[in-house]
Write a protein that holds these residues in place. Structure first.
Motif, short mmCIF file in Angstrom:
data_model
loop_
_atom_site.label_atom_id
_atom_site.label_comp_id
_atom_site.label_asym_id
_atom_site.label_seq_id
_atom_site.Cartn_x
_atom_site.Cartn_y
_atom_site.Cartn_z
N GLY A 93 0.79 -1.22 0.00
CA GLY A 93 0.00 0.00 0.00
C GLY A 93 0.82 1.27 0.00
N ASN A 94 1.96 1.28 0.68
CA ASN A 94 2.78 2.49 0.70
C ASN A 94 3.35 2.80 -0.69
OD1 ASN A 94 2.33 2.96 3.38
ND2 ASN A 94 4.33 2.28 4.09
N ALA A 146 0.51 4.19 -2.70
CA ALA A 146 0.23 5.57 -2.29
C ALA A 146 1.26 6.52 -2.88
CB ALA A 146 0.22 5.67 -0.77
N TRP A 168 -0.73 11.53 5.17
CA TRP A 168 -0.95 10.08 5.18
C TRP A 168 -0.62 9.55 6.57
CZ3 TRP A 168 -2.56 6.79 1.18
CH2 TRP A 168 -2.78 7.42 -0.05
N CYS A 200 -5.36 3.13 -2.26
CA CYS A 200 -4.19 3.93 -1.89
C CYS A 200 -3.74 4.78 -3.08
CB CYS A 200 -3.04 3.04 -1.42
SG CYS A 200 -3.24 2.40 0.26
N SER A 230 -4.56 5.18 6.29
CA SER A 230 -4.15 3.82 5.96
C SER A 230 -3.77 3.11 7.27
CB SER A 230 -2.98 3.88 4.98
OG SER A 230 -2.55 2.59 4.60
N GLY A 268 -0.25 -0.75 4.42
CA GLY A 268 0.91 0.00 3.94
C GLY A 268 2.14 -0.84 3.68
#
Length: 612
Positions: free
Chosen positions: A225-226, A229, A327, A371, A393, A398
């Motif tokens: 997810g990071n 994003a 975030w 994301c 999140s 993440g």
């Protein structure tokens, strides 16, 4: 410490049952810093390449090296990718936790262990496989100092043989993992092959779990997810990132640095962005606000302790009406808490972050796809409403590996909101910065450097009137605060709407958000199949709540709000938003052990509360 609390229930269990295909949870128990991450990624990717839906979750300690770590791969033919409470196949590589790990398994599970651990003496209702890892790795790795790392790839080969994962896919995954290191790839492939060959020659398959090729991952990707994003923020037009490293948010900015270096360098070789590591979270959010005031799309990434430190600046941005994106990759608190465990514990604090009357917009992604897509939505909303937008999140989303369809290329134009340029100012002759001309609570603004004598105004964190002049008049303050609240109410019509899934004539509703979603969709099937409990389900995607949230609650006799915190924080926000008579319909299901929410826990608790 074991990562599941499933206790032994006697002998027999799954032993002797028919094959269980593409439906299992594989857990690798190792030591942090032992290099197992590459091996685990190879195993996950090999199964994925065979067309089987997977997810990977890393449970690691908050130190550099030496403490226990567990990596869990879930393979599921039906596409369930939430954490499974039960472990079906354990790879026990850590002497410190091996006994606890084995004792936590349900009967019939398989255990692959390092021969000196002698784990087969602990129980008689499990399937045990013993492997002399040191002997096997010594034969393929002449350099003694590398053996600790390469040893992990041996178990990949053993697992592949026992579960019937194709070695061709293992090799493909190894080549991808070590794409720029041919020598390392060859060495690791030799270790995996040694494990595969040993298992084929020396281990008798007795477990019931198998991987078979299917076709449910074609065209899909694996990403955390990071990283998603970071990619989304770049596509959203972010040009200023200021941050202070903190688990689990650091990899978001670290990945974004690499993306920006590759894609945001101008023809003259100069960067068209600024990424600054600040001295602390206070400085980071201060620079975000400064850049947002100057007209840049700016952001930071942090976790709970950073959110706490940003409180005062959050109030400044809210009251002075300056855009920015934060975030929050949530982790377990309070205080330092459990830095490497997941949580949804910042919801209530973030909604009202700062002193006085403040309310912030929050977006809540549940997937890597969101994301990516919510990055653009966050920046657009921040500029439309001239305020901070928090993207909530969590560590599970993440930092863990998720299967996803490729992201859609953004086609929605960037929305800068109510920004007056020179031509518009000339036509108007001037403007009042904080005056509500359109009835939506949002005033007009100018950007520094606008070439017009009427462009300037004071940006105030102290009392001010609609012309941005300093004022302590009670009516000016009241008018300003009412307008800010009107702006927040307007946002209800623009934030992402919830997603709703209907059952059959369901009187019971479930509300959840973020990564809890993956446990909920599986739990609903369990509730229907095991207890004949039909449910409707609404996944919240934003705060403030849209009208659909009120409608959903009005339509059901009982609503179970499922969240990963102790104090039912989202339920508290809902109660503040609802008519008093509706609040009695809400019930809380809390999950707070720091592990990603699993379906079985929800099913057990909800069915019990329903008297089943």
């Amino acid at each position: 410490m074991a990562t599941t609390d499933v206790a032994p229930q006697g002998t027999g269990g799954l032993l002797g049952r028919k094959r269980i295909v593409n439906d299992m949870s594989i857990q690798v128990a190792t030591v942090n810093g032992s290099g197992s991450q590459s091996s685990n990624t190879v195993l996950l990717r090999a199964i994925f390449q065979m067309g089987v839906p997977i997810s990977g979750k890393n449970l690691f300690p908050s130190n550099i090296a030496g403490l226990p770590t567990w990596y869990t791969i879930r393979a599921n033919k039906d596409g369930y990718i939430g954490r499974k409470k039960e472990i079906d196949f354990l790879v026990a590589m850590n002497a410190e936790t091996a006994e606890d790990d084995v004792m936590s398994l349900a009967p019939g599970a398989s255990v692959l262990y390092d021969q000196p651990l002698a784990l087969d003496k602990l129980r008689n209702d499990l399937v045990f496989y013993s492997v002399p890892y040191d002997k096997l790795v010594a034969a393929v790795c002449p350099e003694a100092k590398l053996r600790k790392l390469v040893k992990n790839m041996v178990y990949v080969g053993v697992v592949a043989q026992l579960l019937e994962v194709e070695m061709g896919e293992v090799e493909k995954a190894i080549r991808k993992q070590f794409a720029k290191k041919v020598k390392a790839a060859n060495l690791n492939l030799a270790a995996a092959q040694a494990g595969f060959d040993y298992a084929k020659a020396s281990l008798q398959k007795r477990g019931v779990f198998y991987i078979e090729r299917m076709n449910k991952t074609a065209g899909k990707i694996i990403i955390d997810g990071n990283s998603a994003a970071a990619l989304g923020c770049m596509f959203a037009g972010c040009t200023v990132v200021t941050w202070y490293p903190i688990t689990p948010s650091s990899s978001l900015v670290e990945t974004m640095i690499e993306y920006m270096k590759e894609h945001r360098i101008g023809p003259d070789g100069k960067a068209t962005f600024a990424i600054v590591q600040a001295e602390d979270e206070l400085a980071a959010i201060g620079m975000v606000i400064g850049a947002g005031w100057a007209g840049a799309r700016s952001m930071t990434a942090t976790a709970g302790p950073g959110i706490s430190l940003m409180s005062e600046f959050a109030g400044l941005a809210y009251y002075a009406e300056i855009p920015g994106v934060i975030w929050d990759i949530q982790r377990v608190g309070p205080s330092t808490g459990l830095p490497t465990r997941t949580s949804q514990g910042d919801i209530l604090a973030t909604a009202f972050l700062s002193h006085g009357d403040t309310k912030h917009i929050m977006l809540i992604p549940c997937s890597v796809t969101e994301c990516f897509s919510m990055a653009s939505e966050a920046f657009n909303l921040a500029e439309q409403f001239q305020t901070l937008v928090f993207v909530m999140s969590d560590l599970d989303l993440g930092m863990n590996n998720w299967m996803s369809d490729p992201f859609e290329y953004p086609t929605t134009p960037i929305k800068r909101g109510k920004v007056l340029d020179k031509e518009e100012l000339t036509k108007l002759g001037g403007f009042a910065r904080y005056k509500d001309l359109d009835g939506d609570g949002v005033g007009y603004r100018t950007l520094p450097g606008t070439d017009h004598p009427a462009a300037a105004y004071f940006t105030r964190g102290s009392g001010h009137n609609d012309k941005s002049n300093y004022s302590e008049r009670p009516d000016d303050y009241e008018d300003n605060m009412e307008r800010l609240n009107r702006k927040f109410e307007t946002a209800r019509s623009f934030v992402p709407r919830p997603e709703i899934a209907k059952g059959t004539n369901a009187k019971i509703g479930i509300i959840a958000y973020g990564t809890s979603h993956w446990g909920i969709i599986e739990s609903r099937d369990q509730l229907r199949g095991e207890y004949s409990i039909e449910t409707d389900y609404m996944r919240l995607r934003a705060y403030p709540f849209t009208r659909e949230v009120h409608d959903f609650i009005e339509q059901h006799e009982r609503i179970y709000v499922v969240e990963q915190n102790r104090d039912a924080q989202m339920l508290s926000l809902l109660k503040l938003d609802l008519r008093a008579e509706l609040t009695t319909r809400l019930r809380s299901i809390s999950h707070l052990d720091g592990l990603p929410l699993d379906a079985r826990s929800v099913t057990d608790e909800l069915s019990t509360m329903e008297g089943k």
